[in-house]
Structures are given as C-alpha cells and as structure tokens.
Write an enzyme that holds these catalytic residues in place. Structure first.
Site, PDB file in Angstrom:
ATOM      1  N   LEU A  84      37.289  39.110  43.573  1.00 47.84           N
ATOM      2  CA  LEU A  84      37.065  40.544  43.427  1.00 47.84           C
ATOM      3  C   LEU A  84      37.526  41.223  44.696  1.00 47.84           C
ATOM      4  O   LEU A  84      37.371  40.678  45.796  1.00 47.84           O
ATOM      5  CB  LEU A  84      35.577  40.846  43.196  1.00 47.84           C
ATOM      6  CG  LEU A  84      34.928  40.328  41.911  1.00 47.84           C
ATOM      7  CD1 LEU A  84      33.440  40.677  41.903  1.00 47.84           C
ATOM      8  CD2 LEU A  84      35.609  40.890  40.673  1.00 47.84           C
ATOM      9  N   ASP A  85      38.070  42.436  44.553  1.00 53.79           N
ATOM     10  CA  ASP A  85      38.411  43.220  45.736  1.00 53.79           C
ATOM     11  C   ASP A  85      37.152  43.466  46.570  1.00 53.79           C
ATOM     12  O   ASP A  85      36.031  43.483  46.037  1.00 53.79           O
ATOM     13  CB  ASP A  85      38.999  44.581  45.334  1.00 53.79           C
ATOM     14  CG  ASP A  85      40.366  44.474  44.693  1.00 53.79           C
ATOM     15  OD1 ASP A  85      41.017  43.420  44.854  1.00 53.79           O
ATOM     16  OD2 ASP A  85      40.772  45.433  44.016  1.00 53.79           O
ATOM     17  N   LYS A  86      37.338  43.707  47.838  1.00 53.74           N
ATOM     18  CA  LYS A  86      36.209  43.967  48.728  1.00 53.74           C
ATOM     19  C   LYS A  86      35.364  45.138  48.226  1.00 53.74           C
ATOM     20  O   LYS A  86      34.130  45.111  48.314  1.00 53.74           O
ATOM     21  CB  LYS A  86      36.721  44.245  50.141  1.00 53.74           C
ATOM     22  CG  LYS A  86      35.620  44.473  51.168  1.00 53.74           C
ATOM     23  CD  LYS A  86      36.199  44.648  52.566  1.00 53.74           C
ATOM     24  CE  LYS A  86      35.080  44.869  53.592  1.00 53.74           C
ATOM     25  NZ  LYS A  86      35.617  44.992  54.973  1.00 53.74           N
ATOM     26  N   THR A  92      34.871  46.111  45.211  1.00 54.57           N
ATOM     27  CA  THR A  92      34.323  45.894  43.875  1.00 54.57           C
ATOM     28  C   THR A  92      33.051  45.057  43.932  1.00 54.57           C
ATOM     29  O   THR A  92      32.997  44.039  44.617  1.00 54.57           O
ATOM     30  CB  THR A  92      35.351  45.187  42.972  1.00 54.57           C
ATOM     31  OG1 THR A  92      36.582  45.920  43.001  1.00 54.57           O
ATOM     32  CG2 THR A  92      34.859  45.084  41.538  1.00 54.57           C
TER      33      THR A  92
END
Length: 231
Positions: free
Chosen positions: A50-52, A54
């Site tokens: 997951l993106d930071k 998110t």
C-alpha cells in the site's frame, strides 16, 4: 501504526494506519520491521503493498512457501481487492469502468492515457456522503503504481487530501484512500478480510453507516463489465 486483524501460522493480516511506510523511511523503522520486532517473527514477507498515504488491509506471509503461494494468486489476479475513497469533487460518472495506460507525468506523478496496450483497470461505484462529499468503492483489477489515485483524478474527482493529485489538499488531515477488503484462498478455502476505515475526520460514524448500508458485501455487487481481452 497497525492493528492485527487475522493471524495464522502461515500469514498475517493487519490494518495499516495512514502515513506509515512499508519499509524504513528516513528516521522511521517501517511497518515490516516494526511488526517483525513486535511479534518476534523470524520472517515477514509482504505479498502486496500500500502507498504510504493509504490505510487499510495488508497481507503478509510468514514463510517463503506461503509468500510464493499468495504472490501467485496476486500475479494471476485471483485476489479480489476493494478500496474506499472520498472526494470533494463531483465525478463525471457515478459508477463505471476506468481503463487506460499509465505513464509518468512531468511533476513526478502518473497520468492516465487513452491508449490500452497494458492498461490499468478499475471498476467503481459512488454514493453521496454529505453535502459536497462523495464516497467511492473501487475494485482494481491491476496493480499499477498510484492506480486508484490517478483513476479518480481522471474522473474529475481526485481523492480528498491527496497532495499529489488534488490541488486543494492543504489542511486536510489525511489522504482519504483506504484498503477496505481482501479476498483470497488458503488451503483450498476462501478467506475474506474486511476492515472499515476508522482513521480520519471524514471517515466518521456516518460514513461507516453508509458503508454498511451500501458496501457491506462488495464482491456481491453488480460490477461494471470489463471489456473482453482485459479481464
């Protein structure tokens, strides 16, 4: 930083907080390192990311064999992933399919193209959350970098608080993108993990009530059709 949702001898599922990096990020230890230390694990292997910015459901394998089996499911697109997002802009459509190739933009982000040679594919529904806010349920069929963030921007509804793709994000407490549900198989049995968002001013009780009313069983919804050759 995280909350444990489900743990077995083979895998671990957590709910990641927003703003937490998967791996070491400057002074921060990173999520993987922190969980390994907290649970005294000899191995912890991410099978997706997951993106930071998110939050939400994140799956790890506890040993290489589990990592291989789970990674194969992701590679074959057998894992169903569902995300929730909020925008303060009105989308061009209330529901539909977003398909297009992605390429780097001049500002370091990504943009969606009209071409479909190796496209990002996203299905979505949306419903009114409150005055000026709209809640989105997103189902990605590919795993491109920033795919969902770029997809909603292409619909004219960039995600609230997304500093990279929304021009008015100052003062918003987080990027309103949450990994809501994950469905995969283990030992021949389906596993469904679901974790509604709880972190953020706009992911409040009224939002969670709306999620329960409309999106409690995301896989059972009548999703927009994917063109032949792209499924």
């Amino acid at each position: 930083m995280y909350r444990i949702i489900q743990e077995t001898a083979d895998f671990l599922v957590v709910d990641k907080a927003p703003g937490v990096a998967m791996h070491k990020d400057q002074a921060e230890s990173g999520l993987v390192m922190q969980i390994k230390a907290d649970l005294a694990l000899s191995a912890l292997l991410p099978v997706h990311r997951l993106d930071k910015v998110t939050s939400g459901v994140l799956l790890f394998a506890k040993h290489p064999q589990a990592a291989s089996l789970l990674s194969q499911q992701f590679a074959r697109r057998e894992v169903e992933k569902f995300y929730l997002a909020i925008s303060d802009q009105k989308p061009r459509r209330k529901q539909g399919l977003i398909v297009g190739d992605m390429e780097r933009s001049r500002r370091g982000g990504w943009k969606l193209l009209r071409s479909r040679e190796n496209p990002a594919i996203t299905q979505f529904f949306s419903t009114s959350l409150s005055s000026g806010l709209r809640l989105f349920l997103l189902k990605p069929h590919t795993g491109k970098t920033h795919q969902l963030r770029v997809a909603l921007k292409s619909e004219g509804a960039p995600i609230l608080g997304d500093w990279q793709y929304h021009s008015a994000s100052q003062g918003i407490d987080r990027t309103y993108l949450h990994a809501y549900s994950l469905q995969f198989h283990w030992d021949g049995q389906p596993v469904t993990v679901c974790s509604p968002p709880s972190n953020g001013q706009y992911f409040d009780q009224s939002c969670r009530t709306l999620i329960e009313q409309h999106y409690a069983q995301p896989s059972a919804l009548d999703w927009p059709t994917i063109p032949r050759g792209h499924s």
